[in-house]
Scaffold this active site. Structure first.
Site, PDB file in Angstrom:
ATOM      1  N   ASP A 120       6.893 -23.688 -23.838  1.00  0.00           N
ATOM      2  CA  ASP A 120       5.851 -22.689 -24.161  1.00  0.00           C
ATOM      3  C   ASP A 120       6.137 -21.806 -25.381  1.00  0.00           C
ATOM      4  O   ASP A 120       5.884 -20.593 -25.343  1.00  0.00           O
ATOM      5  CB  ASP A 120       5.597 -21.809 -22.932  1.00  0.00           C
ATOM      6  CG  ASP A 120       5.019 -22.562 -21.748  1.00  0.00           C
ATOM      7  OD1 ASP A 120       4.876 -23.787 -21.838  1.00  0.00           O
ATOM      8  OD2 ASP A 120       4.737 -21.929 -20.719  1.00  0.00           O
ATOM      9  N   LYS A 143      -0.118 -27.804 -19.428  1.00  0.00           N
ATOM     10  CA  LYS A 143      -0.121 -27.418 -18.010  1.00  0.00           C
ATOM     11  C   LYS A 143      -0.933 -26.153 -17.818  1.00  0.00           C
ATOM     12  O   LYS A 143      -1.058 -25.346 -18.737  1.00  0.00           O
ATOM     13  CB  LYS A 143       1.313 -27.223 -17.523  1.00  0.00           C
ATOM     14  CG  LYS A 143       2.017 -26.118 -18.309  1.00  0.00           C
ATOM     15  CD  LYS A 143       3.473 -25.997 -17.921  1.00  0.00           C
ATOM     16  CE  LYS A 143       4.180 -24.949 -18.760  1.00  0.00           C
ATOM     17  NZ  LYS A 143       3.617 -23.590 -18.620  1.00  0.00           N
ATOM     18  N   CYS A 145       8.168 -19.746 -16.746  1.00  0.00           N
ATOM     19  CA  CYS A 145       8.015 -21.186 -16.987  1.00  0.00           C
ATOM     20  C   CYS A 145       9.336 -21.924 -17.183  1.00  0.00           C
ATOM     21  O   CYS A 145       9.478 -23.061 -16.740  1.00  0.00           O
ATOM     22  CB  CYS A 145       7.042 -21.410 -18.133  1.00  0.00           C
ATOM     23  SG  CYS A 145       5.372 -20.906 -17.651  1.00  0.00           S
TER      24      CYS A 145
HETATM   25  C1  VGL Z   1       4.211 -18.028 -18.612  1.00  0.00           C
HETATM   26  C2  VGL Z   1       3.246 -16.288 -17.484  1.00  0.00           C
HETATM   27  C3  VGL Z   1       2.026 -16.934 -17.494  1.00  0.00           C
HETATM   28  C4  VGL Z   1       5.440 -18.595 -19.233  1.00  0.00           C
HETATM   29  C5  VGL Z   1       3.007 -18.691 -18.627  1.00  0.00           C
HETATM   30  O1  VGL Z   1       5.342 -19.418 -20.170  1.00  0.00           O
HETATM   31  O2  VGL Z   1       6.546 -18.215 -18.792  1.00  0.00           O
HETATM   32  N1  VGL Z   1       4.327 -16.832 -18.035  1.00  0.00           N
HETATM   33  N2  VGL Z   1       1.910 -18.127 -18.075  1.00  0.00           N
END
Ligand code: VGL
Ligand code: ZN
Length: 207
Positions: free
Chosen positions: A11, A109, A154
């Site tokens: 991410d 995702k 994540c």
């Molecule tokens: C994430 C919160 C919401 C992450 C993704 O990448 O850790 N955290 N969506």
């Protein structure tokens, strides 16, 4: 590095960088480290948080609810986040300095409206697979190294879930950054420890 090992970069998207709606402190400081680390791997997977507009993990989808409140979803507690990583937006793009052209898979995702997915392996219902386990298995990959953001969401969930699929897992702390929401960073480290995730430095990894 060996063919049975893959790096999973979690991410590294604009919305998670400082200044973004869900900015992770220091998220931009690890980009160079990750780019360099990725050069040591033949197999690299990039994950991308990829939500539809109005996604259930957004506080804005629940009138009267605030960001960072916990909502009772059908699968259990779900933190409500600011709108982030909406599919097709600039915020969902990778940071422009992320430079890993040889990555073989970009795994998206969180695109199902009613289910979040911190983990790159299993959605938050803990049942629906993303297919990453099969992708890795079909290439004979048995060891993964995980880094990126956020350590306590994540990255941590991906690392722990990988253990369920019997992968050997290392998490690179110096190439990851956390959000730390009410002790979540400590909790994530503990959970990774219990799951058998090795927390390693790059010099331990590369030798
Ligand atoms: C994430 C919160 C919401 C992450 C993704 O990448 O850790 N955290 N969506
Ligand atoms: Zn998200």
């Amino acid at each position: 590095m060996s063919k049975n090992r893959a790096l999973i970069v979690v991410d590294m998207q604009n919305d998670f960088m400082p200044g973004g709606p869900l900015g992770v402190t220091g998220g931009d400081e690890i980009i160079g480290t990750i780019n360099q680390l990725a050069r040591q791997f033949e197999n690299v997977v990039l994950t991308q948080d990829w939500h539809c507009p109005g996604h259930m993990s957004f506080a804005s989808s629940h009138p009267g609810r605030d960001i960072f409140e916990t909502f009772e979803a059908f699968y259990g507690p779900q933190v409500l986040w600011p709108d982030h990583c909406v599919m097709g937006t600039r915020g969902a793009d990778f940071h422009p300095k992320l430079d890993i052209p040889h990555a073989g898979l970009i795994l998206r995702k969180g695109y199902n409206r009613d289910v979040d997915s911190y983990s790159a392996f299993l959605e938050a219902d803990r049942k629906t697979r993303t297919g990453l386990d099969g992708w890795l298995a079909s290439r004979g990959i048995t060891e993964i190294v995980v880094c990126g953001v956020a350590t306590d969401f994540c990255v941590g969930w991906t690392a722990c879930d990988a253990r369920h699929f019997n992968l050997s897992v290392a998490m690179v702390d110096e190439a990851s950054r956390g959000i730390d929401l009410e002790g979540s960073l400590d909790r994530a480290h503990r959970n990774m420890d219990i799951a058998g995730v090795d927390i390693v430095t790059i010099s331990q990894l590369i030798g």
